[in-house]
Design a protein around this motif. Structure first.
Motif, mmCIF file in Angstrom:
data_model
loop_
_atom_site.group_PDB
_atom_site.id
_atom_site.type_symbol
_atom_site.label_atom_id
_atom_site.label_comp_id
_atom_site.label_asym_id
_atom_site.label_seq_id
_atom_site.Cartn_x
_atom_site.Cartn_y
_atom_site.Cartn_z
ATOM 1 N N TYR A 117 12.519 -6.641 19.173
ATOM 2 C CA TYR A 117 10.878 -7.340 18.685
ATOM 3 C C TYR A 117 10.027 -5.729 18.470
ATOM 4 O O TYR A 117 9.149 -6.214 17.827
ATOM 5 N N GLN A 118 10.029 -5.274 19.605
ATOM 6 C CA GLN A 118 9.885 -3.585 19.266
ATOM 7 C C GLN A 118 9.589 -3.301 17.937
ATOM 8 O O GLN A 118 8.698 -2.233 17.573
ATOM 9 N N SER A 119 10.793 -2.677 16.903
ATOM 10 C CA SER A 119 10.677 -2.514 16.077
ATOM 11 C C SER A 119 10.295 -2.761 14.938
ATOM 12 O O SER A 119 9.541 -1.953 14.179
ATOM 13 N N THR A 120 9.710 -4.404 15.367
ATOM 14 C CA THR A 120 9.635 -5.080 13.935
ATOM 15 C C THR A 120 8.449 -5.212 14.126
ATOM 16 O O THR A 120 7.220 -4.865 13.168
ATOM 17 N N LEU A 121 7.874 -5.763 15.228
ATOM 18 C CA LEU A 121 6.266 -5.083 15.093
ATOM 19 C C LEU A 121 6.014 -3.532 14.918
ATOM 20 O O LEU A 121 4.453 -3.570 13.913
ATOM 21 N N VAL A 122 6.628 -3.031 14.911
ATOM 22 C CA VAL A 122 6.245 -1.290 14.793
ATOM 23 C C VAL A 122 6.091 -1.259 13.600
ATOM 24 O O VAL A 122 4.947 -0.352 12.790
ATOM 25 N N TYR A 123 7.207 -1.321 12.723
ATOM 26 C CA TYR A 123 7.453 -1.395 11.218
ATOM 27 C C TYR A 123 6.406 -2.117 10.431
ATOM 28 O O TYR A 123 5.864 -2.202 9.303
ATOM 29 N N VAL A 124 5.668 -3.396 10.914
ATOM 30 C CA VAL A 124 5.502 -4.261 10.435
ATOM 31 C C VAL A 124 3.521 -3.566 10.464
ATOM 32 O O VAL A 124 2.868 -3.541 9.683
ATOM 33 N N GLY A 125 3.214 -2.792 11.632
ATOM 34 C CA GLY A 125 1.874 -1.831 11.450
ATOM 35 C C GLY A 125 1.696 -0.962 10.724
ATOM 36 O O GLY A 125 0.631 -0.483 10.563
ATOM 37 N N TYR A 126 2.887 -0.464 11.027
ATOM 38 C CA TYR A 126 2.595 1.126 9.771
ATOM 39 C C TYR A 126 2.705 -0.107 8.697
ATOM 40 O O TYR A 126 2.173 1.025 7.640
ATOM 41 N N ARG A 127 3.851 -0.359 8.143
ATOM 42 C CA ARG A 127 3.283 -0.842 6.775
ATOM 43 C C ARG A 127 1.903 -1.707 6.172
ATOM 44 O O ARG A 127 1.652 -1.275 5.073
ATOM 45 N N LEU A 128 1.577 -1.675 7.539
ATOM 46 C CA LEU A 128 -0.366 -2.941 7.130
ATOM 47 C C LEU A 128 -0.685 -1.054 6.974
ATOM 48 O O LEU A 128 -2.281 -1.351 5.972
ATOM 49 N N LEU A 129 -1.006 -0.103 7.485
ATOM 50 C CA LEU A 129 -1.298 1.173 7.277
ATOM 51 C C LEU A 129 -1.265 1.876 6.501
ATOM 52 O O LEU A 129 -1.689 2.013 5.571
ATOM 53 N N GLU A 130 0.300 2.007 5.570
ATOM 54 C CA GLU A 130 0.441 2.399 4.530
ATOM 55 C C GLU A 130 0.176 1.423 2.859
ATOM 56 O O GLU A 130 -0.384 1.777 2.556
ATOM 57 N N THR A 131 -0.310 0.699 3.148
ATOM 58 C CA THR A 131 -0.847 -0.842 2.287
ATOM 59 C C THR A 131 -2.188 -1.003 2.011
ATOM 60 O O THR A 131 -3.050 -1.523 3.305
ATOM 61 N N ASN A 132 -3.082 -0.114 0.864
ATOM 62 C CA ASN A 132 -4.348 -0.709 0.746
ATOM 63 C C ASN A 132 -4.056 -1.499 -0.517
ATOM 64 O O ASN A 132 -3.503 -0.794 -1.532
ATOM 65 N N PRO A 133 -5.486 -2.147 -0.672
ATOM 66 C CA PRO A 133 -5.903 -2.559 -2.227
ATOM 67 C C PRO A 133 -6.300 -1.562 -2.873
ATOM 68 O O PRO A 133 -6.846 -0.500 -2.341
ATOM 69 N N ARG A 134 -5.417 -1.269 -3.885
ATOM 70 C CA ARG A 134 -6.208 -0.320 -4.919
ATOM 71 C C ARG A 134 -7.957 -0.709 -5.285
ATOM 72 O O ARG A 134 -7.711 -1.132 -5.984
ATOM 73 N N GLN A 135 -7.783 0.872 -5.532
ATOM 74 C CA GLN A 135 -9.904 0.291 -5.591
ATOM 75 C C GLN A 135 -10.290 0.546 -6.922
ATOM 76 O O GLN A 135 -10.868 -0.031 -7.574
ATOM 77 N N ASP A 136 -9.198 0.073 -7.894
ATOM 78 C CA ASP A 136 -9.777 -0.006 -9.290
ATOM 79 C C ASP A 136 -8.813 -1.059 -9.589
ATOM 80 O O ASP A 136 -9.203 -1.633 -10.634
ATOM 81 N N SER A 137 -8.768 -1.481 -8.754
ATOM 82 C CA SER A 137 -8.272 -3.075 -9.311
ATOM 83 C C SER A 137 -9.228 -3.751 -9.638
ATOM 84 O O SER A 137 -9.783 -4.063 -8.945
ATOM 85 N N LYS A 138 -8.868 -4.382 -10.582
ATOM 86 C CA LYS A 138 -9.769 -6.249 -11.469
ATOM 87 C C LYS A 138 -9.959 -6.187 -9.906
ATOM 88 O O LYS A 138 -10.810 -7.954 -10.293
ATOM 89 N N ILE A 139 -9.011 -6.974 -9.444
ATOM 90 C CA ILE A 139 -9.249 -8.720 -8.412
ATOM 91 C C ILE A 139 -10.609 -7.553 -7.820
ATOM 92 O O ILE A 139 -10.387 -6.312 -7.176
ATOM 93 N N ASP A 140 -11.829 -8.628 -6.860
ATOM 94 C CA ASP A 140 -12.197 -9.105 -5.895
ATOM 95 C C ASP A 140 -11.435 -8.059 -4.673
ATOM 96 O O ASP A 140 -11.058 -8.766 -3.473
ATOM 97 N N THR A 141 -12.042 -6.760 -4.498
ATOM 98 C CA THR A 141 -11.600 -6.003 -3.496
ATOM 99 C C THR A 141 -11.810 -6.580 -1.873
ATOM 100 O O THR A 141 -11.103 -5.811 -1.100
ATOM 101 N N ASN A 142 -13.595 -6.774 -2.233
ATOM 102 C CA ASN A 142 -13.472 -8.184 -0.951
ATOM 103 C C ASN A 142 -12.193 -8.951 -0.626
ATOM 104 O O ASN A 142 -12.532 -9.012 1.305
ATOM 105 N N PHE A 143 -12.470 -9.089 -1.021
ATOM 106 C CA PHE A 143 -11.389 -10.216 -0.574
ATOM 107 C C PHE A 143 -10.018 -9.801 -0.811
ATOM 108 O O PHE A 143 -9.524 -10.529 0.549
ATOM 109 N N ASP A 144 -9.007 -9.087 -0.775
ATOM 110 C CA ASP A 144 -8.124 -7.975 -0.924
ATOM 111 C C ASP A 144 -8.228 -7.797 0.876
ATOM 112 O O ASP A 144 -7.323 -7.427 1.643
#
Length: 369
Positions: free
Chosen positions: A219-246
């Motif tokens: 349980y703890q390791s999974t929470l940590v894994y998801v936490g790091y994945r969220l920190l490592e994932t950012n919407p691309r600033q050059d995306s044509k999709i509405d960045t505010n939404f992402d």
């Protein structure tokens, strides 16, 4: 004197909450064991769990000064790189994090990081590092900095969800998640971490309903894994999709994750930079597409119950009311049913969200009916 019941309850509540995890007993946890055979750990625990004194009282500060003195002695000895010494430094880091001193916490986290490097890397030290990884994630959110460790450092055998290398689902339940509104609404950069949050939500809901209570370490390791994945994932600033939404979706998922990473008394940790970003994105967003409106509704409600909104919330209530009206959500039962398609764990989120709905929004629709 040290209130051992407080210490025991804190370790069990944070590391293996009973609504999701099977009971293993507090003595199984390294942090409890350390308290009884390491003076520095005992001193920091005394500072954190005094029966009647606050952490900033003279007595608490005395115990922390003792902890610093003792750990400095250990760091100057032949035991400087022992697992025990590293665990004690990590426990002091946790104390600083719990009591809102990010500068001190970062100093001790940097110390843990250097010790890990000298010991040959994070993967060999999972039992010692799990709480420090949580602190690492929280300090990165608090300071807007890059974390010291990463999702790659989390042992794969302790991650509860199946995480596919590609976006193509391989099982029926994965296909259902993949086709659901949230992953289909976000930019491709966010899709996989959205699926991770949906998987986590599904696992926790199933565990709460009595289906296979979870191993606390997993349980703890999974929470940590998801936490790091969220920190490592950012919407691309050059995306044509509405960045505010992402951006809003990503921050709402950080809020979702934060509801499982609470501190003393189950109080949620507050991250000022995240609050500022969330408020900015939420105030700027406007959607007419029904599916995306539902995503925004979930994101705003998750932001509310995960401490991503503070101060004047008139704008939040007004936006939620407009969205609920457009989505024809009139009762909490209808809202609750709609939220099941999102990262939403009933045991954690339902009561607080329903209370907010009843207190601020329900009367609008009662008058209209």
């Amino acid at each position: 004197m040290l209130h051992l019941r407080q210490l025991s309850n804190f370790i069990l509540d944070v590391m293996s909450p009973p609504e999701f995890c099977r009971f293993t007993g507090v003595t199984e946890w390294m942090w409890y064991q350390l308290t009884f055979y390491n003076e520095a750990s005992m001193a920091s625990a005394c500072a954190a769990f005094l029966t009647e004194d606050s952490y900033h009282s003279p007595l608490a500060l005395y115990h922390m000064s003792q902890a610093y003195r003792l750990i400095n002695q250990e760091l100057s000895s032949n035991e400087a790189l022992s697992d025990t010494t590293m665990a004690v430094v990590a426990s002091i880091n946790i104390y600083d994090r719990l009591y809102g001193d990010p500068k001190k916490a970062m100093v001790h986290l940097n110390g843990v990081t250097r010790m890990v490097a000298l010991k040959g890397g994070a993967r060999r030290l999972d039992r010692v590092l799990t709480p420090s990884r949580r602190s690492d994630i929280e300090l990165a959110l608090h300071c807007g900095s890059k974390p010291k460790f990463s999702s790659e450092d989390v042992p794969r055998h302790l991650i509860l969800m199946n995480s596919w290398d590609g976006l193509e689902p391989r099982r029926l339940e994965e296909a259902e998640l993949f086709r659901s509104v949230l992953p289909q609404s976000v930019c491709i950069d966010l899709r996989e971490v959205v699926l991770d949050c949906l998987r986590l939500s599904r696992i926790l809901n199933q565990a709460n309903h009595g289906h296979n209570k979870l191993d606390p370490a997993a349980y703890q390791s999974t929470l940590v894994y998801v936490g790091y994945r969220l920190l490592e994932t950012n919407p691309r600033q050059d995306s044509k999709i509405d960045t505010n939404f992402d951006i809003l979706v990503r921050l709402a998922m950080i809020g979702f994750h934060n509801t499982f990473c609470f501190g003393l008394g189950r109080k949620l940790v507050v991250f000022p930079p995240v609050i500022e970003q969330f408020t900015s994105a939420a105030r700027a967003i406007y959607e007419t597409n029904r599916a995306r409106q539902m995503v925004v509704f979930w994101a705003l409600l998750m932001g509310k119950i995960s401490s991503l909104t503070t101060g004047d919330e008139t704008w939040l209530v007004a936006n939620l009311k407009t969205l609920a009206d457009d989505l024809e959500l009139r009762t909490w039962s209808e809202v609750s049913n709609a939220l099941q398609a999102f990262p939403w764990v009933k045991a954690t989120h339902e009561a607080q969200a329903e209370k907010f709905w009843d207190g601020t929004l329900a009367h609008y629709f009662l008058r209209a009916s």
